[in-house]
Write a protein that holds these residues in place. Sequence first.
Motif, short mmCIF file in Angstrom:
data_model
loop_
_atom_site.label_atom_id
_atom_site.label_comp_id
_atom_site.label_asym_id
_atom_site.label_seq_id
_atom_site.Cartn_x
_atom_site.Cartn_y
_atom_site.Cartn_z
N SER A 35 0.82 -1.22 0.00
CA SER A 35 0.00 0.00 0.00
C SER A 35 0.85 1.26 0.00
O SER A 35 1.99 1.26 0.49
N ASP A 36 0.28 2.32 -0.57
CA ASP A 36 0.95 3.63 -0.59
C ASP A 36 1.31 4.08 0.82
O ASP A 36 2.36 4.66 1.05
N ASP A 37 0.39 3.83 1.76
CA ASP A 37 0.59 4.28 3.13
C ASP A 37 1.85 3.66 3.73
O ASP A 37 2.67 4.35 4.36
N ILE A 38 2.04 2.36 3.52
CA ILE A 38 3.21 1.67 4.10
C ILE A 38 4.49 2.18 3.44
O ILE A 38 5.48 2.48 4.13
N ILE A 39 4.49 2.27 2.11
CA ILE A 39 5.69 2.75 1.41
C ILE A 39 6.04 4.16 1.87
O ILE A 39 7.20 4.47 2.15
N THR A 40 5.03 5.02 1.97
CA THR A 40 5.26 6.41 2.38
C THR A 40 5.84 6.47 3.79
O THR A 40 6.81 7.20 4.05
N ARG A 41 5.27 5.70 4.70
CA ARG A 41 5.76 5.71 6.09
C ARG A 41 7.20 5.21 6.17
O ARG A 41 8.02 5.75 6.92
N LEU A 42 7.52 4.16 5.39
CA LEU A 42 8.88 3.62 5.42
C LEU A 42 9.89 4.64 4.88
O LEU A 42 10.97 4.82 5.46
N VAL A 43 9.54 5.31 3.78
CA VAL A 43 10.46 6.28 3.19
C VAL A 43 10.66 7.48 4.11
O VAL A 43 11.80 7.92 4.35
N ILE A 44 9.57 8.00 4.66
CA ILE A 44 9.68 9.15 5.56
C ILE A 44 10.47 8.78 6.81
O ILE A 44 11.30 9.56 7.29
N GLN A 45 10.23 7.59 7.31
CA GLN A 45 10.98 7.10 8.48
C GLN A 45 12.48 7.09 8.20
O GLN A 45 13.30 7.48 9.03
N GLU A 46 12.85 6.67 6.98
CA GLU A 46 14.26 6.61 6.60
C GLU A 46 14.84 8.02 6.40
O GLU A 46 15.97 8.31 6.81
N CYS A 66 3.77 13.08 -2.61
CA CYS A 66 4.38 14.42 -2.66
C CYS A 66 3.91 15.25 -1.47
O CYS A 66 4.71 15.90 -0.78
N ASN A 67 2.61 15.24 -1.24
CA ASN A 67 2.04 16.03 -0.15
C ASN A 67 2.46 15.49 1.21
O ASN A 67 2.67 16.24 2.16
N ALA A 68 2.60 14.15 1.30
CA ALA A 68 3.01 13.55 2.58
C ALA A 68 4.41 14.03 2.97
O ALA A 68 4.67 14.30 4.14
N LEU A 69 5.31 14.15 2.00
CA LEU A 69 6.65 14.66 2.29
C LEU A 69 6.59 16.07 2.86
O LEU A 69 7.23 16.38 3.88
N GLU A 70 5.83 16.94 2.20
CA GLU A 70 5.76 18.33 2.65
C GLU A 70 5.05 18.46 3.99
O GLU A 70 5.39 19.33 4.79
N ASN A 71 4.07 17.58 4.24
CA ASN A 71 3.39 17.62 5.53
C ASN A 71 4.34 17.26 6.67
O ASN A 71 4.10 17.64 7.83
N GLU A 72 5.40 16.52 6.35
CA GLU A 72 6.41 16.15 7.35
C GLU A 72 7.60 17.12 7.32
O GLU A 72 8.64 16.85 7.90
#
Length: 318
Positions: A35-46, A66-72
């Motif tokens: 899922s997008d959610d899992i991939i996004t969380r893993l990348v942001i965590q790294e 894209c928006n998830a990165l900027e939100n973090e």
Amino acid sequence: MAHLSSGDILRSNVQKKTELGLRVQDSISKGQLVSDDIITRLVIQELKKMRTNWLLDGFPRNLNQCNALENENIFIDKVINLEVPFDEITNRLKHRWIHPPSGRVYNLEFNPPKVPRKDDITGEPLIQRPDDSEDVVLKRLNIYSQQIRPILDFYGSKGLVESFTGRTSDYLWPLIKNKIHDFKLNKEISEIKLYEEKKIMASKEPITHTGQKYSPDDYRKIRFETGPKLVNKNFAIDLIKEDPVVVCDQRTIWSSGGGPLGHPKIFINLSNNHVHDCQYSGRKFIMRKFYDPSQHGKSIDYKDYLVEMNQKEFGMAA
């Protein structure tokens, strides 16, 4: 510069059996897409672990990411868009062989394994992915073109996209390397200019009677939070011989922006029966009811002190 591939991050978490890695493994074992959610969380965590510059590979793949990165508060400086003809990509993929456990990739034309169909490191067999066939690859490329356009528009509107067209890495890489070098150089020049501008602005802040001022190294920060105290020799204080103790009627004295205490933002409670030193201006303060001339020496009334300090600092009466 650290290279972060979304695929490598997924594999690493699966191997380490992290919480998210186990969820990835569960999806894969069921034949489902991660899922997008899992991939996004893993990348942001790294990314949050990074203490150096980084290059993201294979991420973000849609606007939500894209928006998830900027939100973090993770902001991208530059986007590299490689425009390689579809026929070149399909030709490469049909000659691609991979080592699934490590993710190592070989190409029979320009990066073949030392032993045919064997991994160079482990000697384990290589495989070809079923979706590397020409028909499947063309279908994936068409889908990719549709998906990537909103991302290019998103970052293009911010002036971050650099596109490079070519067929081989030998041709493309020098172009990309020079662009990254120029970008890094221009960024360093901009940072130096900004630093100099801040130094100029900071130097225009009022210097108090003890030489306190904003630190050029930390714009708008009060001096005593960021470094050693500067002393203006014209108003330097000899704590033993020269300065009278300041006698106050009030229980507390404070300053919120320079002024009589010699620096921004300080608060002194005079409730106890002893002389209170201001740690930053060097002056001594005491409540009137505790003041003893024989013990504390010469004094100055707080109101007279304000007049004196305002004259020294700003050349005006209180």
